[in-house]
Scaffold this motif. Structure first.
Motif, PDB file in Angstrom:
ATOM      1  N   THR A  13       9.462 -15.076   8.913  1.00  0.00           N
ATOM      2  CA  THR A  13       8.326 -16.171   8.807  1.00  0.00           C
ATOM      3  C   THR A  13       6.985 -14.997   9.449  1.00  0.00           C
ATOM      4  N   ILE A  14       7.006 -14.013  10.123  1.00  0.00           N
ATOM      5  CA  ILE A  14       6.307 -13.041  10.303  1.00  0.00           C
ATOM      6  C   ILE A  14       5.714 -12.470   9.025  1.00  0.00           C
ATOM      7  N   TYR A  15       6.609 -12.149   8.258  1.00  0.00           N
ATOM      8  CA  TYR A  15       6.328 -11.559   7.052  1.00  0.00           C
ATOM      9  C   TYR A  15       5.339 -12.548   6.162  1.00  0.00           C
ATOM     10  N   TRP A  73      -0.651  -3.145  -2.301  1.00  0.00           N
ATOM     11  CA  TRP A  73       0.160  -2.007  -1.097  1.00  0.00           C
ATOM     12  C   TRP A  73       0.219  -2.746   0.243  1.00  0.00           C
ATOM     13  N   GLY A  74      -0.402  -3.930   0.527  1.00  0.00           N
ATOM     14  CA  GLY A  74      -0.014  -4.430   1.862  1.00  0.00           C
ATOM     15  C   GLY A  74       1.092  -5.099   1.840  1.00  0.00           C
ATOM     16  N   ALA A  75       1.537  -5.782   0.535  1.00  0.00           N
ATOM     17  CA  ALA A  75       2.924  -6.428   0.321  1.00  0.00           C
ATOM     18  C   ALA A  75       3.835  -5.489   0.268  1.00  0.00           C
ATOM     19  N   TYR A 122       4.664  -4.518   3.931  1.00  0.00           N
ATOM     20  CA  TYR A 122       5.375  -5.633   4.569  1.00  0.00           C
ATOM     21  C   TYR A 122       6.481  -5.683   4.230  1.00  0.00           C
ATOM     22  N   THR A 123       7.051  -5.438   2.844  1.00  0.00           N
ATOM     23  CA  THR A 123       8.323  -5.589   2.411  1.00  0.00           C
ATOM     24  C   THR A 123       9.340  -4.644   3.006  1.00  0.00           C
TER      25      THR A 123
END
Length: 288
Positions: free
Chosen positions: A241-243, A261-263, A266-267
Motif C-alpha cells: 500500500t505504501i508503494y 525512475w521513481g517507479a 520504489y519497486t
C-alpha cells in the motif's frame, strides 16, 4: 517538404506518447491490481485459501501428529510429576494439594492439546480479521484515476522526439521490473500461506510442551511464531500500500522522467521490504 517533416514528427511524437502513456498507465493499473490481489490473498483464512490442502493438513495434524504429541505430553507430565515428588525430600513428604494441582494442570494440557487445530485456526482468524479490516481502509485510497495521468501526458506533449524515444525505452524497462515484482509478490504471499500450513500440521508437538516450565519455551516460541506469520500478512499489505501511494504521487507529479525512475526505485525498495516482513514480524512478537 517542411509540412511532411512536421507531419512525420507529429505522428512519431503521438506514437511515442501513446506508447509511454500505455506503459505507465499499465504500470499504475498493475499497481492497483497488485494491491487488490495482495489484500485478497493475505486476507484469506487457511480454510478458505485452498479447501483441499486445508483438509489434508487437518487430517495429517489430527491423525498422525496428534498421537505423537500425546506421547510428548505424557513424557512432560510424568517428568513434571517426578520432579514435584522429588522436591519434597525424595518423596518422604507428599503434598496432596500439589498432586491435585498437577492433575488439574495435566487435564487442562490434554484439553488444549486435543483442540490444538482449532486454537491455531483461531490465531489465524484473528490476524486475518485485522488484515481484512485494514484492506478495506487501504484500497480506497490507492486508486489512480485517469485525471491523475492527464498532467503527465501534457508534459510529454512538450518534449522532443529524442526525449520521448529515450523515455519510451525506459518505460519498457519499468514494465519488466513490474513483471519481476509480481513474481516476488506471488512467491512471498503464497510462500507465507504454505508456511502457515506447514506450521499448522506440526502444531500439536510444540503445544504439548506448554505445560512444563523447562520445556515450555518450545511451545511459547511456537505461539509467537504463529502470531508473527499471521500478522506478516498485514505488513505485506502495508508495504504494498505504501508503494501504491508513492507511485500515486509519481502519477500526479507531471514529471515523466522522474515517474519512470521513481517507479524503478520504489519497486526495488518494495522487493527488499517484502523479504524483510517475515523477520520484522518475528522481531515484533519475539519469535526466533
Amino acid at each position: 517538404m517542411d509540412f511532411l517533416t512536421d507531419w512525420l514528427t507529429g505522428w512519431l511524437k503521438d506514437l511515442l506518447i501513446d506508447g509511454i502513456m500505455g506503459n505507465l498507465g499499465g504500470l499504475f493499473d498493475n499497481v492497483n491490481a497488485s494491491v487488490g490481489d495482495v489484500a485478497a490473498q493475505v486476507g484469506t483464512t487457511p480454510a478458505a485459501w485452498n479447501a483441499g490442502v486445508f483438509s489434508l493438513i487437518q487430517q495429517l495434524s489430527e491423525t498422525v501428529i496428534l498421537p505423537i504429541a500425546g506421547m510428548v505430553l505424557t513424557f512432560v507430565a510424568t517428568y513434571e510429576l517426578i520432579q514435584m515428588l522429588l522436591e519434597k525430600n525424595n518423596m518422604h513428604e507428599v503434598d496432596v494439594a500439589n498432586i491435585y494441582k498437577w492433575m488439574f494442570k495435566t487435564a487442562i494440557a490434554i484439553l488444549i492439546l486435543s483442540n490444538t487445530f482449532n486454537i491455531v485456526m483461531a490465531v489465524f482468524d484473528v490476524s486475518q480479521s485485522v488484515i481484512s479490516s485494514a484492506s478495506g481502509l487501504i484500497q480506497g485510497s490507492t486508486d489512480i484515476s485517469a485525471d491523475m495521468l492527464a498532467n503527465l501526458e501534457t508534459t510529454l506533449e512538450g518534449m522532443g522526439v529524442g526525449e520521448l524515444l529515450g523515455l519510451f525505452m525506459q518505460s519498457i524497462l519499468i514494465q519488466v521490473c513490474m513483471f519481476a515484482l509480481n513474481i516476488i509478490i506471488f512467491v512471498i504471499v503464497y510462500g507465507r500461506m504454505l508456511e502457515i500450513y506447514l506450521m499448522t500440521s506440526l502444531a500439536p508437538i510444540p503445544v504439548a510442551t506448554l505445560s512444563n516450565r523447562e520445556l515450555g519455551s518450545m511451545g511459547q516460541n511456537y505461539i509467537k511464531s504463529l502470531f508473527a506469520v499471521g500478522f506478516q500478512g498485514l505488513l505485506i499489505l502495508v508495504c504494498v500500500t505504501i508503494y501504491a501511494v508513492l507511485v500515486q504521487g509519481i502519477a500526479t507529479s507531471g514529471d515523466p522522467i522522474g515517474a519512470v525512475w521513481g517507479a524503478m526505485g520504489y519497486t526495488v525498495l518494495l522487493c527488499f521490504m517484502l523479504f524483510k516482513t517475515g523477520s520484522i514480524a518475528k522481531s515484533i512478537f519475539g519469535a526466533h
